[in-house]
Design a protein around this motif. Structure first.
Motif, mmCIF file in Angstrom:
data_model
loop_
_atom_site.group_PDB
_atom_site.id
_atom_site.type_symbol
_atom_site.label_atom_id
_atom_site.label_comp_id
_atom_site.label_asym_id
_atom_site.label_seq_id
_atom_site.Cartn_x
_atom_site.Cartn_y
_atom_site.Cartn_z
ATOM 1 N N UNK A 153 49.506 34.139 43.779
ATOM 2 C CA UNK A 153 48.834 34.049 43.465
ATOM 3 C C UNK A 153 48.320 33.048 42.852
ATOM 4 N N UNK A 154 48.320 31.824 43.557
ATOM 5 C CA UNK A 154 47.232 30.782 43.646
ATOM 6 C C UNK A 154 45.813 31.621 43.730
ATOM 7 N N UNK A 155 46.093 32.166 44.012
ATOM 8 C CA UNK A 155 44.450 33.400 44.945
ATOM 9 C C UNK A 155 43.660 33.820 43.468
ATOM 10 N N UNK A 156 44.753 34.649 43.619
ATOM 11 C CA UNK A 156 44.788 36.076 42.154
ATOM 12 C C UNK A 156 44.570 34.550 41.034
ATOM 13 N N UNK A 157 44.841 33.966 40.747
ATOM 14 C CA UNK A 157 45.071 33.115 39.344
ATOM 15 C C UNK A 157 43.681 32.431 39.287
ATOM 16 N N UNK A 158 42.290 32.699 40.208
ATOM 17 C CA UNK A 158 41.475 31.866 40.196
ATOM 18 C C UNK A 158 40.770 33.372 39.839
ATOM 19 N N UNK A 159 41.211 34.330 39.135
ATOM 20 C CA UNK A 159 39.788 35.329 38.950
ATOM 21 C C UNK A 159 39.179 35.368 37.939
ATOM 22 N N UNK A 213 45.571 50.255 28.496
ATOM 23 C CA UNK A 213 44.937 49.079 29.929
ATOM 24 C C UNK A 213 43.684 48.517 29.010
ATOM 25 N N UNK A 214 44.305 46.809 29.074
ATOM 26 C CA UNK A 214 43.220 45.859 29.242
ATOM 27 C C UNK A 214 42.233 44.919 30.163
ATOM 28 N N UNK A 215 41.641 44.404 29.629
ATOM 29 C CA UNK A 215 40.729 43.653 30.013
ATOM 30 C C UNK A 215 40.723 42.734 29.460
ATOM 31 N N UNK A 216 41.228 41.478 30.345
ATOM 32 C CA UNK A 216 42.044 40.051 29.707
ATOM 33 C C UNK A 216 40.967 39.234 30.534
ATOM 34 N N UNK A 217 40.620 37.389 30.050
ATOM 35 C CA UNK A 217 40.611 36.712 30.638
ATOM 36 C C UNK A 217 41.948 35.808 30.624
ATOM 37 N N UNK A 218 42.659 36.338 30.164
ATOM 38 C CA UNK A 218 44.154 35.958 30.738
ATOM 39 C C UNK A 218 45.381 36.714 31.383
ATOM 40 N N UNK A 219 45.945 36.208 31.874
ATOM 41 C CA UNK A 219 47.091 36.736 32.983
ATOM 42 C C UNK A 219 47.855 36.909 32.117
ATOM 43 N N UNK A 220 48.414 37.802 31.934
ATOM 44 C CA UNK A 220 49.374 38.766 31.008
ATOM 45 C C UNK A 220 50.655 39.513 31.734
ATOM 46 N N UNK A 221 51.960 39.525 31.254
ATOM 47 C CA UNK A 221 52.674 40.470 32.340
ATOM 48 C C UNK A 221 52.783 42.082 30.723
ATOM 49 N N UNK A 251 48.364 44.496 37.697
ATOM 50 C CA UNK A 251 47.951 43.552 36.878
ATOM 51 C C UNK A 251 46.695 43.426 38.401
ATOM 52 N N UNK A 252 45.166 44.191 38.603
ATOM 53 C CA UNK A 252 44.100 43.433 39.143
ATOM 54 C C UNK A 252 43.022 42.111 38.719
ATOM 55 N N UNK A 253 43.186 42.122 39.611
ATOM 56 C CA UNK A 253 42.172 41.233 40.006
ATOM 57 C C UNK A 253 40.602 41.510 39.437
ATOM 58 N N UNK A 254 39.837 40.792 38.565
ATOM 59 C CA UNK A 254 38.487 41.620 38.469
ATOM 60 C C UNK A 254 37.558 40.416 38.682
ATOM 61 N N UNK A 255 37.297 40.248 39.743
ATOM 62 C CA UNK A 255 36.471 39.409 40.404
ATOM 63 C C UNK A 255 36.897 37.944 41.199
ATOM 64 N N UNK A 323 30.564 39.797 34.955
ATOM 65 C CA UNK A 323 32.430 39.348 34.641
ATOM 66 C C UNK A 323 32.000 38.223 33.625
ATOM 67 N N UNK A 324 31.472 37.252 34.351
ATOM 68 C CA UNK A 324 30.154 36.512 33.273
ATOM 69 C C UNK A 324 29.878 36.505 31.719
ATOM 70 N N UNK A 325 29.436 37.729 31.997
ATOM 71 C CA UNK A 325 28.357 37.959 29.771
ATOM 72 C C UNK A 325 29.864 37.900 29.711
ATOM 73 N N UNK A 326 31.082 39.193 30.681
ATOM 74 C CA UNK A 326 32.382 39.423 29.524
ATOM 75 C C UNK A 326 33.292 39.226 29.030
ATOM 76 N N UNK A 327 33.064 38.171 30.328
ATOM 77 C CA UNK A 327 34.083 37.103 30.301
ATOM 78 C C UNK A 327 33.712 35.729 28.454
#
Length: 399
Positions: A153-159, A213-221, A251-255, A323-327
């Motif tokens: 999770x410590x790595x996944x949260x950096x997505x 499906x959602x593409x989100x900057x925030x991770x949630x359930x 929940x799939x990490x993007x980036x 992803x920078x632009x999308x986020x």
């Protein structure tokens, strides 16, 4: 298998998901296959997920594709695009079929063991390789270890972003089975949950996979999206909860950041940690198959599993910028994705999504993007990269 603690393997694979099983199967095809042990935490395989990928019209025989389409749809609330590709297709794989095929291949592979209900506790380096300890007390030793588990999770949260989905396979009523092509992104909409869309896959003539499906900057359930999915299923398809065949979510990490510690203590990372998921799309199945083949060929030639990343540096740079632009929130994510789809044809779209884009394909995709925003994002990324490089140099001088 008895006396596991006394058995030694050439290769130990932690995690018997798509990456672990594919790597084991490819290694088993070698002219002189190594001894392999796959350690899987699950007690058994079930039809727990769906894998889809873009590829050439005729899928490889090594993949159990159950359906393919040469057309797909992308839409907003006001417009839609239907792509058609003569030589490319969108392929659908049931996880149950995939698991069954790979397990049968491993059963026919000499000196290969697949251990279920085996959770790894620790991996310790030794002079001759590694000792893998498990919660069940069975210790497996191996010359090489490939860890195909998801990153912590410590790595996944950096997505940079997350692809969050929850879906259900439903039985359609008479007269409803009119879906002849997949709806990859239906009703693209910008919401407080992020970019939201429906993903519809006709499993067969009267079954439909419906995913929100959602593409989100925030991770949630994914459970957050469940009430909305159930409303869609109830009111649009008139299916009650009891008629749902199965469900899936994730929940799939993007980036994800590139993990410099990937070869920590000589342990090779596979799967998501090796960049199996394309950062800009979340697709990963075909990338995993290619990674597994490349690893096996490298092992046959050099006797080592290589520390491979599934994306090239150019792909990682482009995806990171996207992803920078999308986020950033400075552009409508739904408009960005829809315009990219609208300004490309089916073949270009399929090649881009399958990592087979030509220079012309890349030009068409880039041309469909908001150029000023991408230029600003590129400048910001270059300045930040220069800043951190100068900081590293300053620390090196002090040492």
């Amino acid at each position: 298998m008895n006396n596991l603690e006394k058995r030694r393997y050439d290769i130990g694979i932690i995690g018997g998901g798509a990456s672990g099983l594919s790597l084991a199967a490819e290694l088993g095809k070698l002219s002189v296959p190594p001894s392999i042990c796959v350690l899987e935490a699950r007690k058994k395989y079930t039809n727990d997920r769906t894998w889809c990928f873009f590829g050439e019209k005729n899928p490889p025989e090594s993949v159990p594709v159950s359906n393919s389409w040469s057309e797909w749809l992308v839409s907003t609330n006001f417009d839609q695009v239907v792509h058609h590709a003569n030589n490319w297709a969108y392929h659908f794989v049931k996880s149950s079929d995939f698991y069954q095929l790979r397990v049968s291949q491993l059963n026919l592979t000499p000196r290969c063991s697949l251990l279920f209900d085996t959770q790894v506790k620790d991996v310790l380096a030794t002079q001759t390789g590694f000792n893998v300890t498990t919660l069940s007390g069975n210790n497996v030793s191996a010359s090489h270890v490939i860890d195909c588990r998801p990153p912590p999770d410590s790595i996944l949260k950096q997505s940079k972003m997350f692809q969050i989905f929850i879906g259900a396979e439903i039985q359609l009523q008479d007269g409803q089975s009119t879906y002849t092509r997949p709806h990859l992104m239906e009703r693209l909409t910008d919401t407080r949950f992020g970019l939201l869309f429906l993903y519809l896959i006709p499993v067969d003539n009267n079954r439909l996979l419906v995913e929100l499906t959602a593409f989100s900057k925030q991770q949630y359930s994914p459970e957050v999206l469940k009430p909305f999915l159930m409303k869609i299923i109830n009111y649009r398809f008139h299916v009650i909860r009891e008629a749902i065949i199965r469900t899936e979510q994730g929940v799939l990490p993007m980036g994800l950041p590139t993990q410099r510690e990937a070869r920590k203590n000589g342990i090779i990372k596979g799967g998501v940690a090796a960049g199996a998921l394309r950062a800009s799309t979340g697709y990963g199945f075909s990338r995993i198959q290619k990674w597994a083949k490349d690893c096996a060929l490298h092992y046959e030639k050099y006797g080592q599993i290589p520390d491979l990343h599934c994306s090239t540096k150019i792909e990682r740079a482009m995806d990171s910028l996207f992803l920078d632009v999308l986020a950033s929130g400075k552009v409508s994510a739904s408009s960005l994705l829809f315009n990219m789809t609208k300004q490309t044809n089916g073949a270009t779209f399929a090649r881009f999504m399958s990592d087979n884009a030509t220079l012309l394909d890349l030009f068409k995709v880039i041309n469909a993007m908001p150029k000023l925003l991408f230029l600003r994002a590129l400048i910001a990324k270059l300045l930040m990269s220069r800043y951190w490089r100068e900081q590293d140099e300053a620390v090196a001088r002090k040492q």
